[in-house]
Design a protein around this motif. Structure first.
Motif, PDB file in Angstrom:
ATOM      1  N   ALA A  87      37.635  41.019  41.882  1.00 21.54           N
ATOM      2  CA  ALA A  87      38.444  41.396  42.749  1.00 21.54           C
ATOM      3  C   ALA A  87      38.670  42.658  43.430  1.00 21.54           C
ATOM      4  O   ALA A  87      38.561  42.747  44.767  1.00 21.54           O
ATOM      5  CB  ALA A  87      39.999  41.269  42.074  1.00 21.54           C
ATOM      6  N   PHE A 110      42.226  34.054  49.171  1.00 23.90           N
ATOM      7  CA  PHE A 110      43.738  33.817  48.664  1.00 23.90           C
ATOM      8  C   PHE A 110      44.200  32.287  48.344  1.00 23.90           C
ATOM      9  O   PHE A 110      44.750  32.072  47.590  1.00 23.90           O
ATOM     10  CB  PHE A 110      44.759  34.784  49.534  1.00 23.90           C
ATOM     11  CG  PHE A 110      46.260  34.721  48.811  1.00 23.90           C
ATOM     12  CD1 PHE A 110      46.299  35.468  47.547  1.00 23.90           C
ATOM     13  CD2 PHE A 110      47.221  33.825  49.252  1.00 23.90           C
ATOM     14  CE1 PHE A 110      47.532  35.544  47.042  1.00 23.90           C
ATOM     15  CE2 PHE A 110      48.361  33.947  48.709  1.00 23.90           C
ATOM     16  CZ  PHE A 110      48.585  34.556  47.558  1.00 23.90           C
ATOM     17  N   TYR A 113      44.483  30.444  45.018  1.00 22.36           N
ATOM     18  CA  TYR A 113      45.546  31.079  44.197  1.00 22.36           C
ATOM     19  C   TYR A 113      46.831  30.247  44.379  1.00 22.36           C
ATOM     20  O   TYR A 113      47.549  30.187  43.453  1.00 22.36           O
ATOM     21  CB  TYR A 113      46.033  32.706  44.675  1.00 22.36           C
ATOM     22  CG  TYR A 113      46.935  33.204  43.509  1.00 22.36           C
ATOM     23  CD1 TYR A 113      46.532  33.314  42.216  1.00 22.36           C
ATOM     24  CD2 TYR A 113      48.175  33.342  44.305  1.00 22.36           C
ATOM     25  CE1 TYR A 113      47.641  34.202  41.369  1.00 22.36           C
ATOM     26  CE2 TYR A 113      49.292  33.974  43.569  1.00 22.36           C
ATOM     27  CZ  TYR A 113      48.920  34.360  42.039  1.00 22.36           C
ATOM     28  OH  TYR A 113      50.123  34.549  41.138  1.00 22.36           O
ATOM     29  N   THR A 164      38.680  30.235  36.408  1.00 17.67           N
ATOM     30  CA  THR A 164      39.799  30.837  36.439  1.00 17.67           C
ATOM     31  C   THR A 164      39.748  31.985  37.266  1.00 17.67           C
ATOM     32  O   THR A 164      40.943  32.511  37.942  1.00 17.67           O
ATOM     33  CB  THR A 164      40.198  31.260  35.084  1.00 17.67           C
ATOM     34  OG1 THR A 164      40.299  30.316  34.077  1.00 17.67           O
ATOM     35  CG2 THR A 164      41.478  32.375  34.948  1.00 17.67           C
ATOM     36  N   TRP A 167      40.111  30.820  40.777  1.00 18.99           N
ATOM     37  CA  TRP A 167      41.402  30.553  41.209  1.00 18.99           C
ATOM     38  C   TRP A 167      42.323  31.753  41.046  1.00 18.99           C
ATOM     39  O   TRP A 167      43.511  31.479  42.180  1.00 18.99           O
ATOM     40  CB  TRP A 167      41.771  29.536  40.029  1.00 18.99           C
ATOM     41  CG  TRP A 167      43.208  29.022  40.113  1.00 18.99           C
ATOM     42  CD1 TRP A 167      43.767  28.598  41.387  1.00 18.99           C
ATOM     43  CD2 TRP A 167      44.290  28.461  39.256  1.00 18.99           C
ATOM     44  NE1 TRP A 167      45.137  28.238  40.994  1.00 18.99           N
ATOM     45  CE2 TRP A 167      45.233  28.157  39.611  1.00 18.99           C
ATOM     46  CE3 TRP A 167      44.038  28.713  37.720  1.00 18.99           C
ATOM     47  CZ2 TRP A 167      46.330  27.571  38.849  1.00 18.99           C
ATOM     48  CZ3 TRP A 167      45.095  28.141  36.830  1.00 18.99           C
ATOM     49  CH2 TRP A 167      46.293  27.678  37.687  1.00 18.99           C
ATOM     50  N   THR A 168      42.269  32.564  40.215  1.00 20.11           N
ATOM     51  CA  THR A 168      43.295  33.436  40.361  1.00 20.11           C
ATOM     52  C   THR A 168      42.977  34.993  41.114  1.00 20.11           C
ATOM     53  O   THR A 168      43.768  35.895  41.007  1.00 20.11           O
ATOM     54  CB  THR A 168      43.892  33.856  38.922  1.00 20.11           C
ATOM     55  OG1 THR A 168      42.603  34.512  38.112  1.00 20.11           O
ATOM     56  CG2 THR A 168      44.186  32.638  38.187  1.00 20.11           C
ATOM     57  N   CYS A 169      41.862  35.235  41.331  1.00 15.69           N
ATOM     58  CA  CYS A 169      41.516  36.727  41.728  1.00 15.69           C
ATOM     59  C   CYS A 169      41.988  36.833  43.107  1.00 15.69           C
ATOM     60  O   CYS A 169      42.223  38.027  43.700  1.00 15.69           O
ATOM     61  CB  CYS A 169      40.124  36.613  41.804  1.00 15.69           C
ATOM     62  SG  CYS A 169      39.150  36.095  43.451  1.00 15.69           S
ATOM     63  N   GLY A 170      42.696  35.869  43.873  1.00 16.19           N
ATOM     64  CA  GLY A 170      43.134  36.326  45.352  1.00 16.19           C
ATOM     65  C   GLY A 170      44.256  37.382  44.957  1.00 16.19           C
ATOM     66  O   GLY A 170      44.539  38.006  45.892  1.00 16.19           O
ATOM     67  N   PHE A 171      45.244  37.048  44.054  1.00 23.65           N
ATOM     68  CA  PHE A 171      46.362  37.901  44.224  1.00 23.65           C
ATOM     69  C   PHE A 171      46.039  39.359  43.493  1.00 23.65           C
ATOM     70  O   PHE A 171      46.401  40.297  44.157  1.00 23.65           O
ATOM     71  CB  PHE A 171      47.288  37.252  42.941  1.00 23.65           C
ATOM     72  CG  PHE A 171      48.453  38.221  42.511  1.00 23.65           C
ATOM     73  CD1 PHE A 171      49.595  38.222  43.488  1.00 23.65           C
ATOM     74  CD2 PHE A 171      48.582  38.943  41.476  1.00 23.65           C
ATOM     75  CE1 PHE A 171      50.408  39.071  43.340  1.00 23.65           C
ATOM     76  CE2 PHE A 171      49.793  39.871  41.090  1.00 23.65           C
ATOM     77  CZ  PHE A 171      50.769  39.684  42.328  1.00 23.65           C
ATOM     78  N   SER A 172      44.837  39.466  42.732  1.00 24.23           N
ATOM     79  CA  SER A 172      44.401  40.825  42.544  1.00 24.23           C
ATOM     80  C   SER A 172      43.814  41.535  43.625  1.00 24.23           C
ATOM     81  O   SER A 172      43.755  42.731  43.899  1.00 24.23           O
ATOM     82  CB  SER A 172      43.199  40.821  41.240  1.00 24.23           C
ATOM     83  OG  SER A 172      43.841  40.192  40.177  1.00 24.23           O
ATOM     84  N   GLN A 221      46.312  40.526  34.377  1.00 22.97           N
ATOM     85  CA  GLN A 221      45.243  39.983  33.962  1.00 22.97           C
ATOM     86  C   GLN A 221      45.161  39.407  32.613  1.00 22.97           C
ATOM     87  O   GLN A 221      45.095  38.283  32.002  1.00 22.97           O
ATOM     88  CB  GLN A 221      43.701  40.363  34.438  1.00 22.97           C
ATOM     89  CG  GLN A 221      43.605  40.214  35.912  1.00 22.97           C
ATOM     90  CD  GLN A 221      43.472  38.411  36.387  1.00 22.97           C
ATOM     91  OE1 GLN A 221      42.893  37.903  35.724  1.00 22.97           O
ATOM     92  NE2 GLN A 221      44.196  38.412  37.222  1.00 22.97           N
ATOM     93  N   SER A 224      48.384  37.155  31.492  1.00 21.25           N
ATOM     94  CA  SER A 224      47.979  35.680  32.055  1.00 21.25           C
ATOM     95  C   SER A 224      46.857  35.135  31.278  1.00 21.25           C
ATOM     96  O   SER A 224      47.075  33.832  30.930  1.00 21.25           O
ATOM     97  CB  SER A 224      47.591  35.777  33.462  1.00 21.25           C
ATOM     98  OG  SER A 224      48.555  36.363  34.312  1.00 21.25           O
TER      99      SER A 224
END
Length: 293
Positions: A87, A110, A113, A164, A167-172, A221, A224
């Motif tokens: 990220a 993003f 996410y 994962t 999928w989730t790095c957009g918020f970071s 992170q 989560s």
């Protein structure tokens, strides 16, 4: 003055009362009930007899609990630091862009996410499925053997960790971009006047000033990924479920499949304590590390 101050306290209490009520009903009361349930042999629904610490003392000898614990730790190792670094790298790249191109690239990163986990599962099942996955046809084209990624213990956790992070790095990335934009341009202009190189500027200016955001991202992170469930549950379908157990998945098995509410509550309490202790330690250590820079 005392009457005015008293009135201010009443208004403040009236404003926060709805939040306190909702917070108590949704979090505090269920947490207390979970702790109480963990000391009984209750089923998922209904009361049970008091058994004291028996549910906890059985955990060290529970092979599936050990598997779930170490799989969770392994998953955290594969995702928290690598996901944060990925990220950060993406945010540094996007921050160098300008205008609509920057907005378009940020939207691309993003977009995953905001996808529900079921859609993420379908996308990567279509990609990595042993029989009809797109990636497997690429393996065939270059003469490599197909790999049943989600059906083997060796590849399962790394594959789910990769999905994962995607999928989730957009918020970071958004958090890092906010941190980068908070750094005054004057500092970089002064570094240019001193003929500072790109790496020196990053190591001496960007990284230290970005450290509080990094500590926040690492903590988010960590919390989560310790609670990982959805991806493991979906990708384990038709595979070696008990070999891929994580703690939340094991709680689900005990509660909803074995109808053992007391034992599930004990595992949930252990996970709750782990999340609180590890998160607080991580945040404090990263904050202290940032102060020493």
């Amino acid at each position: 003055m005392s009457n005015a101050r008293h009135r201010e306290w009443l208004i403040a209490f009236a404003l926060i009362l709805p939040f306190l009520v909702i917070y108590g009903l949704i979090f505090v009361y269920p947490t207390i009930r979970m702790f109480m349930l963990s000391f009984t042999d209750a089923r998922l629904i209904g009361e049970g007899d008091w058994v004291g610490l028996e549910n906890y003392t059985r955990l060290p000898g529970d092979r599936r609990f050990g598997t779930a614990f170490w799989n969770t730790a392994y998953f955290v190792l594969l995702t928290v630091v690598p996901g944060t670094l990925v990220a950060l790298a993406i945010a540094l790249g996007i921050n160098r862009l300008k205008g609509r191109l920057q907005a378009a690239i940020l939207a691309l990163f993003f977009l995953p996410y905001i996808l529900p986990v079921s859609v993420v599962y379908l996308i990567w099942d279509w990609t990595l499925n042993f029989q009809f996955g797109i990636a497997m046809y690429l393996f065939d084209a270059v003469g490599l053997d197909r790999i049943p990624v989600f059906k083997t213990t060796t590849w399962f956790m790394p594959a789910v960790a990769f999905v994962t992070i995607w999928w989730t790095c957009g918020f970071s990335v958004l958090l890092f971009l906010a941190g980068l934009r908070a750094i005054p341009d004057e500092i970089y202009e002064a570094a240019e006047l001193d003929s500072s190189g790109r790496w020196t500027t990053f190591a001496r200016i960007t990284w230290p000033l970005l450290w509080p955001v990094t500590a926040l991202v690492l903590t988010i992170q960590l919390i989560s990924q310790l609670k990982i469930f959805d991806q493991v549950y979906l990708f384990s379908t038709g595979g070696r479920v008990n070999d891929n157990l994580v703690l939340v998945y094991y709680i689900f098995q005990r509660a909803f499949q074995s109808d053992q509410g007391g034992r599930a509550a004990a595992i949930a309490v252990v996970l709750f304590v782990i999340v609180v202790v590890v998160s607080v330690l991580n945040f404090q250590l990263t904050r202290l590390s940032g102060r020493s820079r």
